[in-house]
Write a protein that holds these residues in place. Structure first.
Motif, PDB file in Angstrom:
ATOM      1  N   ALA A 293     -38.744  14.203  18.284  1.00  0.00           N
ATOM      2  CA  ALA A 293     -38.747  15.172  19.390  1.00  0.00           C
ATOM      3  C   ALA A 293     -39.404  14.603  20.649  1.00  0.00           C
ATOM      4  CB  ALA A 293     -39.469  16.448  18.966  1.00  0.00           C
ATOM      5  N   THR A 294     -38.890  15.019  21.793  1.00  0.00           N
ATOM      6  CA  THR A 294     -39.522  14.702  23.076  1.00  0.00           C
ATOM      7  C   THR A 294     -40.628  15.707  23.371  1.00  0.00           C
ATOM      8  OG1 THR A 294     -37.395  13.841  23.874  1.00  0.00           O
ATOM      9  CG2 THR A 294     -39.095  14.291  25.532  1.00  0.00           C
ATOM     10  N   TYR A 295     -40.361  16.979  23.112  1.00  0.00           N
ATOM     11  CA  TYR A 295     -41.353  18.049  23.212  1.00  0.00           C
ATOM     12  C   TYR A 295     -41.227  18.924  21.979  1.00  0.00           C
ATOM     13  CZ  TYR A 295     -41.543  17.007  28.265  1.00  0.00           C
ATOM     14  OH  TYR A 295     -41.675  16.399  29.484  1.00  0.00           O
ATOM     15  N   ILE A 296     -42.341  19.564  21.622  1.00  0.00           N
ATOM     16  CA  ILE A 296     -42.339  20.514  20.507  1.00  0.00           C
ATOM     17  C   ILE A 296     -42.923  21.836  20.995  1.00  0.00           C
ATOM     18  CG2 ILE A 296     -43.318  21.061  18.237  1.00  0.00           C
ATOM     19  CD1 ILE A 296     -43.328  17.973  17.738  1.00  0.00           C
ATOM     20  N   VAL A 297     -42.207  22.928  20.721  1.00  0.00           N
ATOM     21  CA  VAL A 297     -42.679  24.277  21.032  1.00  0.00           C
ATOM     22  C   VAL A 297     -42.812  25.018  19.701  1.00  0.00           C
ATOM     23  CG1 VAL A 297     -42.245  26.415  22.281  1.00  0.00           C
ATOM     24  CG2 VAL A 297     -41.460  24.236  23.242  1.00  0.00           C
ATOM     25  N   THR A 298     -43.982  25.592  19.449  1.00  0.00           N
ATOM     26  CA  THR A 298     -44.203  26.180  18.132  1.00  0.00           C
ATOM     27  C   THR A 298     -45.258  27.278  18.167  1.00  0.00           C
ATOM     28  OG1 THR A 298     -44.640  25.601  15.805  1.00  0.00           O
ATOM     29  CG2 THR A 298     -46.000  24.511  17.475  1.00  0.00           C
ATOM     30  N   ASN A 299     -45.215  28.162  17.195  1.00  0.00           N
ATOM     31  CA  ASN A 299     -46.326  29.073  16.917  1.00  0.00           C
ATOM     32  C   ASN A 299     -46.712  28.970  15.444  1.00  0.00           C
ATOM     33  OD1 ASN A 299     -44.271  30.443  15.619  1.00  0.00           O
ATOM     34  ND2 ASN A 299     -44.247  32.183  17.019  1.00  0.00           N
ATOM     35  N   SER A 300     -46.376  27.824  14.865  1.00  0.00           N
ATOM     36  CA  SER A 300     -46.675  27.526  13.464  1.00  0.00           C
ATOM     37  C   SER A 300     -47.885  26.604  13.380  1.00  0.00           C
ATOM     38  CB  SER A 300     -45.458  26.838  12.816  1.00  0.00           C
ATOM     39  OG  SER A 300     -45.847  26.027  11.730  1.00  0.00           O
ATOM     40  N   PHE A 301     -48.778  26.896  12.441  1.00  0.00           N
ATOM     41  CA  PHE A 301     -49.934  26.028  12.235  1.00  0.00           C
ATOM     42  C   PHE A 301     -49.481  24.614  11.882  1.00  0.00           C
ATOM     43  CE2 PHE A 301     -52.866  24.099   9.120  1.00  0.00           C
ATOM     44  CZ  PHE A 301     -53.963  23.902   9.947  1.00  0.00           C
ATOM     45  N   HIS A 302     -48.566  24.499  10.941  1.00  0.00           N
ATOM     46  CA  HIS A 302     -48.125  23.157  10.561  1.00  0.00           C
ATOM     47  C   HIS A 302     -47.257  22.514  11.645  1.00  0.00           C
ATOM     48  CE1 HIS A 302     -49.427  24.247   6.392  1.00  0.00           C
ATOM     49  NE2 HIS A 302     -49.844  23.012   6.482  1.00  0.00           N
ATOM     50  N   GLY A 303     -46.599  23.337  12.457  1.00  0.00           N
ATOM     51  CA  GLY A 303     -45.905  22.778  13.609  1.00  0.00           C
ATOM     52  C   GLY A 303     -46.888  22.091  14.540  1.00  0.00           C
TER      53      GLY A 303
ATOM     54  N   LEU B  43     -38.454  25.605  29.881  1.00  0.00           N
ATOM     55  CA  LEU B  43     -38.726  24.186  29.656  1.00  0.00           C
ATOM     56  C   LEU B  43     -37.432  23.387  29.566  1.00  0.00           C
ATOM     57  CD1 LEU B  43     -40.781  21.928  29.020  1.00  0.00           C
ATOM     58  CD2 LEU B  43     -40.568  22.556  26.586  1.00  0.00           C
ATOM     59  N   SER B  44     -36.442  23.951  28.894  1.00  0.00           N
ATOM     60  CA  SER B  44     -35.143  23.289  28.778  1.00  0.00           C
ATOM     61  C   SER B  44     -34.475  23.131  30.142  1.00  0.00           C
ATOM     62  CB  SER B  44     -34.242  24.095  27.834  1.00  0.00           C
ATOM     63  OG  SER B  44     -32.958  23.514  27.748  1.00  0.00           O
ATOM     64  N   LYS B  45     -34.550  24.176  30.946  1.00  0.00           N
ATOM     65  CA  LYS B  45     -33.955  24.117  32.283  1.00  0.00           C
ATOM     66  C   LYS B  45     -34.678  23.100  33.160  1.00  0.00           C
ATOM     67  CE  LYS B  45     -32.673  27.063  36.204  1.00  0.00           C
ATOM     68  NZ  LYS B  45     -32.668  28.454  36.741  1.00  0.00           N
ATOM     69  N   HIS B  46     -36.002  23.059  33.058  1.00  0.00           N
ATOM     70  CA  HIS B  46     -36.805  22.145  33.864  1.00  0.00           C
ATOM     71  C   HIS B  46     -36.539  20.690  33.501  1.00  0.00           C
ATOM     72  CE1 HIS B  46     -40.306  20.527  36.002  1.00  0.00           C
ATOM     73  NE2 HIS B  46     -40.585  19.857  34.881  1.00  0.00           N
TER      74      HIS B  46
ATOM     75  N   LEU C 284     -33.255  19.087  28.924  1.00  0.00           N
ATOM     76  CA  LEU C 284     -33.114  18.708  27.513  1.00  0.00           C
ATOM     77  C   LEU C 284     -32.598  19.876  26.683  1.00  0.00           C
ATOM     78  CD1 LEU C 284     -36.443  16.722  26.938  1.00  0.00           C
ATOM     79  CD2 LEU C 284     -34.197  15.825  27.564  1.00  0.00           C
ATOM     80  N   LYS C 285     -31.795  19.558  25.692  1.00  0.00           N
ATOM     81  CA  LYS C 285     -31.287  20.573  24.767  1.00  0.00           C
ATOM     82  C   LYS C 285     -32.400  21.021  23.827  1.00  0.00           C
ATOM     83  CE  LYS C 285     -29.697  16.936  21.652  1.00  0.00           C
ATOM     84  NZ  LYS C 285     -28.521  16.272  21.061  1.00  0.00           N
TER      85      LYS C 285
ATOM     86  N   ASN D  30     -33.912  12.777  22.727  1.00  0.00           N
ATOM     87  CA  ASN D  30     -34.262  13.520  23.935  1.00  0.00           C
ATOM     88  C   ASN D  30     -33.980  15.021  23.781  1.00  0.00           C
ATOM     89  OD1 ASN D  30     -35.045  11.153  25.286  1.00  0.00           O
ATOM     90  ND2 ASN D  30     -32.928  10.741  25.883  1.00  0.00           N
ATOM     91  N   TYR D  31     -34.762  15.654  22.922  1.00  0.00           N
ATOM     92  CA  TYR D  31     -34.566  17.081  22.683  1.00  0.00           C
ATOM     93  C   TYR D  31     -35.911  17.786  22.580  1.00  0.00           C
ATOM     94  CZ  TYR D  31     -35.413  15.558  17.844  1.00  0.00           C
ATOM     95  OH  TYR D  31     -35.958  14.989  16.714  1.00  0.00           O
ATOM     96  N   ILE D  32     -35.850  19.090  22.816  1.00  0.00           N
ATOM     97  CA  ILE D  32     -36.999  19.970  22.597  1.00  0.00           C
ATOM     98  C   ILE D  32     -36.844  20.568  21.202  1.00  0.00           C
ATOM     99  CG2 ILE D  32     -38.180  22.076  23.343  1.00  0.00           C
ATOM    100  CD1 ILE D  32     -36.861  21.541  26.140  1.00  0.00           C
TER     101      ILE D  32
END
Length: 370
Positions: free
Chosen positions: A274-284, A236-239, A242-243, A216-218
């Motif tokens: 991961a529960t959520y993923i935040v990225t600006n990476s193509f492979h991410g 997103l973490s506050k909402h 999740l850590k 349960n993490y971002i």
């Protein structure tokens, strides 16, 4: 059985670079080819990932003295990638430019790619990534190669034209590249998926190392840091409550979250868990799609709204997920993602890519597939 030599950026200490190299090798092995990643020592790549990279100046000296404070971390990060290379990618003894022509007697054909092997700004105009050393033009192919920049200079255009016009088959990763390369080579240019999408989630699970006592993490994974994506992650973490787990190989991350460098196997494990993923990476983005993980993505590079990552935009447009751009999300964090459509699209694209690779592997004499 054809013996194929792959030239790519497998020596880069970058998760996307080593994982795409692994994926192309495994895909070709599944097509019953005999495959080796040529352990080529590109001077520009070796210098970039060296602790002492750069040209000497007083500013350079000051930066290196400061960098010495991070020497232990630098060496630790380097070992994590070297361990993966040693196990999965280092198939030959090191090959220098002076000796690379000897490979003509070893391999039936060569594939350059994926990654930015067509980008002279990264390779230092290294013609070996454009297979200049290969004596038989019918043995020259690329797969999902990238130029990565739209503003190709006259010098770069001439460089690419001189060598790519001799290829038997040209496959690139970004559709923006097609028209320009067609103009300079006079050849058909095919667009194919990044090789990491040719392997299934189950294929990646075989080598992934799942995080222990982490759930349960971002997951935050960035190629460059900017305040917009950091602020979004904090909201997103506050909402969600999740850590945030931040993966980075950077020596001096300014992210207000605990950062860690992990092995490529652990990197895969954190994406899988991961529960959520935040990225600006193509492979991410690619692995978020492959693992069907709820994701949020930014396409602005270096914090400059005028610079947008076309690779990411192409993939979002292809899969129908342009609504996952951070600038469009607002506070609608819980909008569900329907991966059934994107999975079908990627499966069709995968079939196209495999057909191209099968034709290369099975073509008698290595004649052109264009």
């Amino acid at each position: 059985m054809k013996k194929i030599g792959i030239l790519t950026f497998h020596r880069a200490n970058n998760y996307g670079a080593v994982l795409q190299a692994y994926a192309l090798k495994q895909t070709l092995l599944s097509l019953h080819a005999q495959v080796q990643i040529v352990n080529y020592l590109c001077p520009a790549i070796e210098d970039f990932y060296s602790f002492w990279s750069g040209s000497f100046s007083l500013k350079w000296l000051a930066l290196k003295v400061g960098k010495l404070l991070f020497l232990a971390k630098f060496l630790s990060n380097q070992r994590k990638f070297e361990q993966f290379r040693s196990r999965y990618l280092t198939d030959t003894t090191p090959v220098a430019a002076a000796d690379i022509a000897k490979l003509n007697a070893i391999y039936d054909l060569f594939i350059t790619g994926s990654d930015q092997v067509f980008n002279p700004r990264i390779t230092g105009f290294d013609k070996n990534y454009l297979l200049d050393f290969v004596q038989d033009n019918s043995k020259k192919y690329s797969y999902a190669a990238s130029v990565a920049v739209e503003d190709i200079s006259a010098q770069e255009e001439k460089f690419l034209s001189n060598y790519l016009k001799n290829f038997a088959g040209i496959s690139v990763r970004e559709k923006q590249t097609v028209e320009k390369l067609h103009q300079v080579t006079g050849k058909p240019i095919l667009v194919h998926l990044d090789p990491t999408l040719l392997l299934t989630k189950q294929n990646w699970q075989h080598i992934a190392s799942l995080p222990k006592n982490q759930s349960n993490y971002i997951l935050l994974y960035l190629m460059d840091e900017n305040s917009k994506i950091i602020d979004f992650t904090q909201r997103l973490s506050k909402h969600t409550g999740l850590k945030v787990i931040h993966i980075s190989a950077s020596l001096r991350s300014k992210i207000p979250f605990k950062s860690m460098c992990v092995t490529p196997q652990q990197w895969l494990g954190y994406f899988l868990g991961a529960t959520y993923i935040v990225t600006n990476s193509f492979h991410g983005l690619v692995f978020s799609l492959n693992f069907n993980k709820p994701f949020f993505v930014d396409v602005v590079r270096a914090g400059d709204a005028r610079l947008r990552n076309d690779r990411i935009l192409n993939m979002l447009e292809l899969t129908g997920f342009t609504n996952r751009l951070i600038e469009q999300i607002g506070t609608n964090y819980e909008e569900p993602l329907n991966f059934s459509v994107s999975n079908n699209i990627l499966q069709q694209e995968k079939a196209r890519a495999l057909a191209y690779l099968k034709e290369i592997v099975n073509k008698p004499g290595g004649s052109s597939v264009c």
